[in-house]
Motif scaffolding. Sequence first.
Motif, PDB file in Angstrom:
ATOM      1  N   GLU A 132       0.828  -1.200   0.000  1.00 47.50           N
ATOM      2  CA  GLU A 132       0.000   0.000   0.000  1.00 47.50           C
ATOM      3  C   GLU A 132       0.864   1.252   0.000  1.00 47.50           C
ATOM      4  O   GLU A 132       0.568   2.231  -0.685  1.00 47.50           O
ATOM      5  CB  GLU A 132      -0.928   0.012   1.221  1.00 47.50           C
ATOM      6  CG  GLU A 132      -2.033  -1.026   1.198  1.00 47.50           C
ATOM      7  CD  GLU A 132      -2.942  -0.915   0.001  1.00 47.50           C
ATOM      8  OE1 GLU A 132      -3.414  -1.950  -0.504  1.00 47.50           O
ATOM      9  OE2 GLU A 132      -3.172   0.223  -0.473  1.00 47.50           O
ATOM     10  N   ASP A 133       1.944   1.230   0.796  1.00 40.27           N
ATOM     11  CA  ASP A 133       2.840   2.385   0.851  1.00 40.27           C
ATOM     12  C   ASP A 133       3.409   2.700  -0.527  1.00 40.27           C
ATOM     13  O   ASP A 133       3.377   3.843  -0.980  1.00 40.27           O
ATOM     14  CB  ASP A 133       4.024   2.091   1.795  1.00 40.27           C
ATOM     15  CG  ASP A 133       3.665   2.380   3.248  1.00 40.27           C
ATOM     16  OD1 ASP A 133       4.441   2.012   4.130  1.00 40.27           O
ATOM     17  OD2 ASP A 133       2.592   2.971   3.465  1.00 40.27           O
TER      18      ASP A 133
ATOM     19  N   ARG B 203      10.208  -0.780  13.402  1.00 38.83           N
ATOM     20  CA  ARG B 203      10.851   0.393  12.824  1.00 38.83           C
ATOM     21  C   ARG B 203      10.365   0.695  11.428  1.00 38.83           C
ATOM     22  O   ARG B 203      10.180  -0.200  10.621  1.00 38.83           O
ATOM     23  CB  ARG B 203      12.348   0.092  12.668  1.00 38.83           C
ATOM     24  CG  ARG B 203      13.227   0.342  13.849  1.00 38.83           C
ATOM     25  CD  ARG B 203      14.545  -0.337  13.578  1.00 38.83           C
ATOM     26  NE  ARG B 203      15.254   0.332  12.506  1.00 38.83           N
ATOM     27  CZ  ARG B 203      16.292   1.137  12.698  1.00 38.83           C
ATOM     28  NH1 ARG B 203      16.705   1.387  13.909  1.00 38.83           N
ATOM     29  NH2 ARG B 203      16.907   1.698  11.665  1.00 38.83           N
ATOM     30  N   THR B 204      10.214   1.971  11.152  1.00 41.77           N
ATOM     31  CA  THR B 204       9.937   2.376   9.777  1.00 41.77           C
ATOM     32  C   THR B 204      10.860   3.539   9.458  1.00 41.77           C
ATOM     33  O   THR B 204      10.970   4.478  10.236  1.00 41.77           O
ATOM     34  CB  THR B 204       8.477   2.848   9.625  1.00 41.77           C
ATOM     35  OG1 THR B 204       7.627   1.856  10.182  1.00 41.77           O
ATOM     36  CG2 THR B 204       8.113   3.041   8.178  1.00 41.77           C
TER      37      THR B 204
ATOM     38  N   LEU C   9      11.949   3.341   3.041  1.00 41.90           N
ATOM     39  CA  LEU C   9      13.231   2.684   2.823  1.00 41.90           C
ATOM     40  C   LEU C   9      13.335   1.376   3.584  1.00 41.90           C
ATOM     41  O   LEU C   9      13.981   0.452   3.143  1.00 41.90           O
ATOM     42  CB  LEU C   9      14.368   3.600   3.292  1.00 41.90           C
ATOM     43  CG  LEU C   9      14.548   4.903   2.532  1.00 41.90           C
ATOM     44  CD1 LEU C   9      15.705   5.669   3.140  1.00 41.90           C
ATOM     45  CD2 LEU C   9      14.806   4.637   1.074  1.00 41.90           C
ATOM     46  N   GLU C  10      12.719   1.360   4.771  1.00 43.05           N
ATOM     47  CA  GLU C  10      12.863   0.185   5.610  1.00 43.05           C
ATOM     48  C   GLU C  10      11.596   0.042   6.410  1.00 43.05           C
ATOM     49  O   GLU C  10      11.052   1.023   6.911  1.00 43.05           O
ATOM     50  CB  GLU C  10      14.043   0.404   6.559  1.00 43.05           C
ATOM     51  CG  GLU C  10      14.383  -0.789   7.417  1.00 43.05           C
ATOM     52  CD  GLU C  10      15.364  -0.405   8.525  1.00 43.05           C
ATOM     53  OE1 GLU C  10      16.340   0.286   8.194  1.00 43.05           O
ATOM     54  OE2 GLU C  10      15.136  -0.762   9.687  1.00 43.05           O
TER      55      GLU C  10
ATOM     56  N   LEU D  17      13.101  10.059   8.073  1.00 37.83           N
ATOM     57  CA  LEU D  17      12.356  10.034   9.319  1.00 37.83           C
ATOM     58  C   LEU D  17      12.306   8.611   9.833  1.00 37.83           C
ATOM     59  O   LEU D  17      11.821   7.708   9.146  1.00 37.83           O
ATOM     60  CB  LEU D  17      10.929  10.552   9.082  1.00 37.83           C
ATOM     61  CG  LEU D  17      10.022  10.668  10.299  1.00 37.83           C
ATOM     62  CD1 LEU D  17      10.562  11.702  11.255  1.00 37.83           C
ATOM     63  CD2 LEU D  17       8.625  11.055   9.860  1.00 37.83           C
ATOM     64  N   LEU D  18      12.845   8.418  11.037  1.00 35.04           N
ATOM     65  CA  LEU D  18      12.847   7.086  11.633  1.00 35.04           C
ATOM     66  C   LEU D  18      11.760   7.031  12.692  1.00 35.04           C
ATOM     67  O   LEU D  18      11.754   7.840  13.614  1.00 35.04           O
ATOM     68  CB  LEU D  18      14.216   6.810  12.275  1.00 35.04           C
ATOM     69  CG  LEU D  18      14.297   5.680  13.306  1.00 35.04           C
ATOM     70  CD1 LEU D  18      14.024   4.342  12.655  1.00 35.04           C
ATOM     71  CD2 LEU D  18      15.670   5.657  13.945  1.00 35.04           C
ATOM     72  N   GLU D  19      10.836   6.071  12.550  1.00 26.26           N
ATOM     73  CA  GLU D  19       9.782   5.934  13.547  1.00 26.26           C
ATOM     74  C   GLU D  19       9.921   4.579  14.213  1.00 26.26           C
ATOM     75  O   GLU D  19       9.990   3.553  13.544  1.00 26.26           O
ATOM     76  CB  GLU D  19       8.409   6.061  12.885  1.00 26.26           C
ATOM     77  CG  GLU D  19       8.099   7.496  12.478  1.00 26.26           C
ATOM     78  CD  GLU D  19       6.881   7.589  11.596  1.00 26.26           C
ATOM     79  OE1 GLU D  19       6.967   7.181  10.420  1.00 26.26           O
ATOM     80  OE2 GLU D  19       5.847   8.066  12.064  1.00 26.26           O
ATOM     81  N   VAL D  20       9.968   4.599  15.552  1.00 26.82           N
ATOM     82  CA  VAL D  20      10.130   3.365  16.303  1.00 26.82           C
ATOM     83  C   VAL D  20       8.926   3.172  17.199  1.00 26.82           C
ATOM     84  O   VAL D  20       8.520   4.086  17.912  1.00 26.82           O
ATOM     85  CB  VAL D  20      11.405   3.415  17.174  1.00 26.82           C
ATOM     86  CG1 VAL D  20      11.514   2.163  18.012  1.00 26.82           C
ATOM     87  CG2 VAL D  20      12.629   3.574  16.303  1.00 26.82           C
ATOM     88  N   GLN D  21       8.370   1.979  17.143  1.00 28.65           N
ATOM     89  CA  GLN D  21       7.191   1.699  17.965  1.00 28.65           C
ATOM     90  C   GLN D  21       7.638   1.272  19.355  1.00 28.65           C
ATOM     91  O   GLN D  21       8.257   0.214  19.507  1.00 28.65           O
ATOM     92  CB  GLN D  21       6.392   0.558  17.305  1.00 28.65           C
ATOM     93  CG  GLN D  21       5.162   0.163  18.048  1.00 28.65           C
ATOM     94  CD  GLN D  21       3.988   1.079  17.748  1.00 28.65           C
ATOM     95  OE1 GLN D  21       3.799   1.473  16.600  1.00 28.65           O
ATOM     96  NE2 GLN D  21       3.226   1.424  18.743  1.00 28.65           N
TER      97      GLN D  21
END
Lengths: 325, 287
Positions: free
Chosen positions: B28-29, B102-103, B96-97, B124-128
């Motif tokens: 989807e992304d 992690r996104t 990218l990842e 932008l690094l997003e960590v849950q």
Amino acid sequence: MEEGRNSGEKETALGGRSLTATSQDGGGQISVVSLAQGKVEGGKVYSGDGVLGYLEMLEAQAHELGLKQEEKEQQEKKLNRLKAKVQELRTRRDELRAKVELQEKRLLDKEGVVTDPARPSAQTVLEWKVKSIKAMLQVFYLTGISGKLTKQGVCFCISTAYEGTYLDSYYVDLLIKPEVKIQRHSVPIFIPLEQIAKKYLQTDIRRFLSILSDHLNAYVGRRHQADQLEEHFSDRIEGTLQRNSLCNLLVFNYTVSSDNKTFPFNVRLLYGDLCCSLPTEAIISCTPGTLPLLARMAAAHSNTFRQMALHKAFDSVINAKESQH
Amino acid sequence: MDSSVYQVYEDEIQLLKEEIKLLSEKYEDIKQESTFFSDEEVLMSAKLFQREFLRERKGHTPPSDLTAELESLERDLSFLEKFTGIQITSHSKKTLEKTVNRTVRKHRLSGNCQSLPFCLEFQLLEVQNKENVSAAITDLSIIVESGLCSELSKFVSSTEERGNLLMFFRSFSSYAEWCKHRRCTFLHFKAKYPSIVILPEGQEGDHIILRNPQLPGFELMIVWKVHINEEGTTTPVLDLLPKVPEQVGEQKKAAIDNAPTCFRSMLLLFGIETAIENLIQVFSLEK
């Protein structure tokens, strides 16, 4: 007469066979020997109460074996279900993998926009646009001021960050009519929200938010520095780091060594400017406080604490080599 | 049969479900990030969608939430753009990842801040985490038109180094607002005193010149710079530079040398507009 209790035979038939055997006997007569001796079956002794006892035992056996059979069947069914599920999921996963790989390959080939060969439906276009705008609104979150229009006004969201890390966000829900008023907010109580609102809210909402944002960002920055200090240098700090809720007063102790002697230093950091995340005063005291060497070190450390972020300053201070003049 | 046999399968099922979730999100992304529809297409689709839905409505299906949602979001965006002065002209992102926790996405953003253009790229690094999602910026790259403003370039480099995107926006907005204020003030005085006020570098310039036709060779230059330091604090700095012809006597010269100091005091007492207004009035009356 059949004694038939072959262990090799199917157990389901056993019960039936036994009963048949007894009925074939005509009148329910069982072997005299077994009758007389009672029956020991499966560790249970049945009262040698004749036919009834024997029947009971056989029935119990049959029941037990039936249960075991059922259990086995259930287990097999469950296992098969799980196997089938795994298979189904594996297939789905492989399909998705292939789809994603195809997407990525197409992107590399065309290097840019990929349009579906089939004409997209109105719904697809609208869903795309909704996601696209939501992404832009997320970017506004990154700029520091974002928000949503509400029925009675606006709900602003002030985001905070220290260097590259985004930290807490705070909201301020404003009513617009008859005059601008704060309906709800999540600003902590030690931030002078009312003073700022009194000064700017009626005349210049943008300025109000900007100044509030300065306060919040500075507070969060100070708190983050203190947290980082505790997280990374707890072994170099004697005791605990003391701080107030606004994080504009920090006190801690550390030791400095020179000539194989250790001296305890006490640091008192005062952040006089609430919109700043660097201290305005760094008072270092040590006992004994009379050595000129210590005074020099204290002055140097005080400077460092006032110029750099706390955790970086501390790192520099404890790793600095005292140069011999 | 012991449960460990089941556990093996159940573990694999869990893993596969997670993998499937990740892959569908990724699909989807990528779909979202690689598609583009122009505003006209969106408008047309909105009309089509409304018509289709009205036809199917027949009294029992509620009106579509999709067009309402879109309108509400567009209103919010438009409001924010007007309020903050930050307009985003293009935005693209690329995943990218992506793992369970992690996104990492790469963003490309360009727009303008009160008509000062900017162009950014960052990751932008997003960590849950357990309670929330934490976000951090890396690899920040900023392009602005700094022109001759070396301070702006220094500020931009320092911000890039620290990855401080938030501070960039706040400080750059403030800088842009000061530039806008300066432009408006200059234009205002040019309109009010057209024969005296000259904008040698146009409305975007950082100074104006006052010339009285009755006093040839005598000029006053008002310089208005917008300073921005490395921490992002913006301050206006104004100064007065008089230009005097050589024939002027010593007495007058002394008075003129004093002018910049007087001007600075006026700025502190009366603010920028009033100080400049007073200065122009005095200048235009002087013989």
